[in-house]
Scaffold this motif. Structure first.
Motif, PDB file in Angstrom:
ATOM      1  N   LEU A  47     -73.601  74.266 -81.914  1.00 41.75           N
ATOM      2  CA  LEU A  47     -73.160  74.341 -80.426  1.00 41.75           C
ATOM      3  C   LEU A  47     -73.980  75.372 -79.828  1.00 41.75           C
ATOM      4  O   LEU A  47     -74.469  75.221 -78.676  1.00 41.75           O
ATOM      5  N   VAL A  48     -73.782  76.498 -80.529  1.00 41.07           N
ATOM      6  CA  VAL A  48     -74.620  77.760 -79.974  1.00 41.07           C
ATOM      7  C   VAL A  48     -76.204  77.470 -79.941  1.00 41.07           C
ATOM      8  O   VAL A  48     -76.955  77.834 -78.904  1.00 41.07           O
ATOM      9  N   GLN A  49     -76.609  76.952 -80.943  1.00 42.63           N
ATOM     10  CA  GLN A  49     -78.112  76.727 -80.822  1.00 42.63           C
ATOM     11  C   GLN A  49     -78.521  75.715 -79.928  1.00 42.63           C
ATOM     12  O   GLN A  49     -79.530  75.831 -79.157  1.00 42.63           O
TER      13      GLN A  49
ATOM     14  N   ILE B  37     -81.280  74.176 -74.456  1.00 44.67           N
ATOM     15  CA  ILE B  37     -80.698  73.756 -73.283  1.00 44.67           C
ATOM     16  C   ILE B  37     -80.891  74.893 -72.225  1.00 44.67           C
ATOM     17  O   ILE B  37     -81.617  74.609 -71.162  1.00 44.67           O
ATOM     18  N   ALA B  38     -80.473  75.768 -72.417  1.00 44.94           N
ATOM     19  CA  ALA B  38     -80.398  76.998 -71.373  1.00 44.94           C
ATOM     20  C   ALA B  38     -81.823  77.637 -71.381  1.00 44.94           C
ATOM     21  O   ALA B  38     -82.319  77.879 -70.020  1.00 44.94           O
TER      22      ALA B  38
ATOM     23  N   SER C 108     -81.353  87.735 -76.496  1.00 46.26           N
ATOM     24  CA  SER C 108     -80.718  89.167 -76.252  1.00 46.26           C
ATOM     25  C   SER C 108     -79.162  88.972 -75.930  1.00 46.26           C
ATOM     26  O   SER C 108     -78.173  89.678 -76.567  1.00 46.26           O
ATOM     27  N   VAL C 109     -78.911  88.034 -75.119  1.00 47.12           N
ATOM     28  CA  VAL C 109     -77.513  87.854 -74.728  1.00 47.12           C
ATOM     29  C   VAL C 109     -76.755  86.910 -75.715  1.00 47.12           C
ATOM     30  O   VAL C 109     -75.827  87.241 -76.134  1.00 47.12           O
ATOM     31  N   VAL C 110     -77.456  85.880 -76.466  1.00 46.24           N
ATOM     32  CA  VAL C 110     -76.711  85.075 -77.174  1.00 46.24           C
ATOM     33  C   VAL C 110     -76.222  85.853 -78.435  1.00 46.24           C
ATOM     34  O   VAL C 110     -75.081  85.581 -78.997  1.00 46.24           O
TER      35      VAL C 110
ATOM     36  N   LEU D 284     -90.695  81.895 -81.831  1.00 49.07           N
ATOM     37  CA  LEU D 284     -90.604  83.370 -82.043  1.00 49.07           C
ATOM     38  C   LEU D 284     -89.428  83.781 -81.140  1.00 49.07           C
ATOM     39  O   LEU D 284     -88.517  84.497 -81.762  1.00 49.07           O
ATOM     40  N   ALA D 285     -89.280  83.496 -80.143  1.00 47.82           N
ATOM     41  CA  ALA D 285     -88.335  83.927 -79.184  1.00 47.82           C
ATOM     42  C   ALA D 285     -86.855  83.614 -79.533  1.00 47.82           C
ATOM     43  O   ALA D 285     -85.841  84.532 -79.585  1.00 47.82           O
ATOM     44  N   TRP D 286     -86.770  82.489 -80.032  1.00 51.02           N
ATOM     45  CA  TRP D 286     -85.301  82.152 -80.183  1.00 51.02           C
ATOM     46  C   TRP D 286     -84.823  82.476 -81.694  1.00 51.02           C
ATOM     47  O   TRP D 286     -83.732  82.478 -82.192  1.00 51.02           O
ATOM     48  N   SER D 287     -86.023  83.115 -82.753  1.00 46.95           N
ATOM     49  CA  SER D 287     -85.391  83.600 -83.878  1.00 46.95           C
ATOM     50  C   SER D 287     -84.854  84.933 -84.123  1.00 46.95           C
ATOM     51  O   SER D 287     -84.151  85.044 -84.795  1.00 46.95           O
ATOM     52  N   ILE D 288     -84.625  85.519 -82.731  1.00 52.62           N
ATOM     53  CA  ILE D 288     -83.881  86.617 -82.823  1.00 52.62           C
ATOM     54  C   ILE D 288     -82.362  86.431 -82.186  1.00 52.62           C
ATOM     55  O   ILE D 288     -81.550  87.175 -81.838  1.00 52.62           O
ATOM     56  N   SER D 289     -82.227  85.082 -81.845  1.00 47.99           N
ATOM     57  CA  SER D 289     -80.746  84.593 -81.283  1.00 47.99           C
ATOM     58  C   SER D 289     -79.630  85.011 -82.371  1.00 47.99           C
ATOM     59  O   SER D 289     -78.436  84.949 -81.955  1.00 47.99           O
TER      60      SER D 289
END
Length: 537
Positions: free
Chosen positions: A464-466, A471-472, A434-436, A354-359
């Protein structure tokens, strides 16, 4: 005309490969995957040739039924990806119906799935090389099964042609079909457990029933022939042929209807009428705060429940604990052992999804992001609104998912630790996303496209971004992760409560920092973000 339709299909495929090198890469990868699956199928079919007839019949009937159903559902799941055989495209051409049917049927086999299916069904005759008559029956059954696969696929495509003009139908059908696809693995696991637990008789009985239906009859008839039941084998071939004929008649009727009135009921007038009558109200805009952040949150909530690219996540997340629970059952016999199985990570894993879905939130906006730029929405309000929309339903959902393993196991000692880890992953992940999404745009399906479509373009940058973001996020969640692992290894309740405190406090801090930094980046880079979105669109 049939040959012309086949040449047209080949020409469209060739032009697609020339237009996009990434499509060529996809075809190559798909072909390699198809060849590998075909190799496994052939090996399995050869192995079945030396097993008892009853076992071979059960396996082939179940596998064959799944294959036919998969072909039938393909036009719904992947509608909008390959429209070269869309019936509406032929509405203006005076092509005789029979030639159009034959041409579409043969052209439907052009491609990796069609070729692999044809070869696999042909190889099924190896299993029944136990005499001349079983081999002949198997060959006829394979032809009937192949025809049924193609004709059912085209029948569903023609029936859905009119409905497919409605975006709501396309979105709902794609989302609903995610569930059986995701549950396929757990279903196979439960099937294996059923066989090991003495459920082989029930499975064999189910295969026996399917063997008298058009779906399983082509795969069951050779077994009857091998056992000397000539009449039953012939009856099952007749059932398969009748099913194919009925499907072909239905396809002809549906295709004629689609050609006569392509998209005439798509609903443009109805939409206008509803809008003129006041529509459905303001929705989330009616109860969200009348602030820039509130407006963004209301729009984001609308996306979450109406845009299939977001709604897919709402379907996937509840299925994750189901999949992990079934995986746990496959290796554990007692309920208390659930806390030693993958089921215990249901909360953190769902939180991550869920958190990464708005990246890629801004990328999903596409050119609609111009509204934010033109209206002068502050970056902080944008970031806060999107995060609040997600957290509004994600926090209670993650809490429920995190509690399930401990509720079923009846052991609550480690619950604070994994609740803290889940909330920490969720809050920290939303802050990082939110940053990505404010810094990078990635290649995503455009609005209205299938959520399963993989757009060509900056695939390397997207990966690369994903990957870098994941990792971050793992690094940001190290404190609560270490505490949760130590609590699990030592059974220390104090460490479990410490993990909960650290997860909530650190996660909230990272969320606030991510919203602030993301807002700062968006204020500085809004024009560049919009330019990259226009280029991608």
């Amino acid at each position: 005309m049939v040959a012309h339709l086949i040449r047209l299909k080949l020409l469209l495929v060739r032009n697609g490969l020339r237009r996009s090198p990434w499509q060529l890469v996809g075809i190559v990868i798909g072909a390699l995957y198809g060849l590998w699956m075909l190799f496994l199928a052939v090996v399995g079919l050869i192995a079945l040739s030396v097993v008892p007839t009853g076992l071979a019949e059960t396996v082939l009937v179940l596998a064959g039924t799944v294959l036919v159903v998969a072909w039938a559902l393909t036009p719904i799941v992947f509608s909008g990806i390959d429209l070269t055989l869309d019936p509406a495209r032929f509405a203006l051409f005076p092509i005789p119906m029979r030639q159009l049917l034959v041409g579409q049927a043969i052209a439907g086999l052009i491609g990796v799935p069609g070729i692999c299916t044809a070869l696999a069904l042909g190889a099924s005759t190896i299993t029944w090389a136990r005499g001349v008559f079983p081999f002949v029956v198997a060959a006829l059954g394979a032809l009937l099964a192949l025809g049924l696969c193609v004709v059912l696929s085209r029948l569903i495509a023609s029936l859905a042609a009119e409905l497919a003009t409605s975006r709501r139908f396309r979105d709902a059908s794609r989302i609903v079909m995610i569930m059986p696809i995701m549950l396929l693995g757990p279903g196979i696991s439960l099937l294996a457990r059923g066989i090991q637990g003495g459920g082989a008789a029930a499975i064999s009985g189910s295969a026996g029933i399917l063997g008298w239906t058009p779906l399983g009859a082509p795969f069951s008839a050779p077994a009857d022939a091998a056992e000397g039941r000539v009449l039953e084998a012939l009856v099952k071939l007749i059932i398969a042929a009748a099913g194919l004929g009925l499907a072909a008649w239905g396809w002809s009727w549906a295709l004629a209807r689609a050609l006569e009135s392509p998209g005439s009921r798509s609903g443009g007038g109805r939409t206008a009428g509803r809008a003129g009558a006041g529509g459905r109200g303001l929705g989330a805009f009616g109860w969200m705060p009348a602030t820039p952040a509130g407006a963004v949150a209301a729009r984001a909530l609308t996306y979450w429940f109406r845009d299939p690219r977001y709604t897919v996540g709402l379907i996937v997340v509840p299925l994750l604990p189901v999949i992990l629970y079934v995986s746990s059952l496959a290796g554990r016999a007692h309920r208390a052992s659930l806390l030693e199985s993958p089921f215990i990570i249901s909360g953190p894993l769902a939180a991550f999804v869920l958190a990464w879905s708005i990246s890629a939130d801004v990328s999903y906006d596409s050119t609609a992001f111009s509204l934010h730029v033109a209206a002068g929405v502050k970056g902080r309000a944008d970031r806060l609104g999107r995060a609040a929309a997600l957290l509004l339903f994600a926090v209670p959902a993650i809490a429920v998912i995190a509690v399930l393993p401990f509720l079923l196991a009846g052991d609550w000692r480690l619950f604070p630790a994994f609740l803290g880890l889940s909330l920490g992953v969720l809050l920290s992940g939303v802050g990082l996303s939110s940053v990505v999404s404010a810094r990078y745009t990635v290649a995503v399906p455009q609005p209205g496209e299938s959520p399963f479509r993989r757009p060509a373009g900056t695939s390397a940058q997207t990966l690369l971004v994903q990957f870098g973001g994941m990792i971050a996020l793992a690094i940001l969640c190290v404190p609560e992760l270490v505490l949760a692992v130590r609590a699990a290894l030592t059974g220390d309740v104090g460490l479990a409560w410490a993990a909960l405190g650290v997860g909530v406090v650190l996660g909230a801090g990272l969320l606030a920092g991510g919203v602030a930094l993301g807002g700062y980046l968006m204020d500085r880079r809004a024009p560049e973000l919009y330019a990259s979105l226009v280029k991608a669109g």
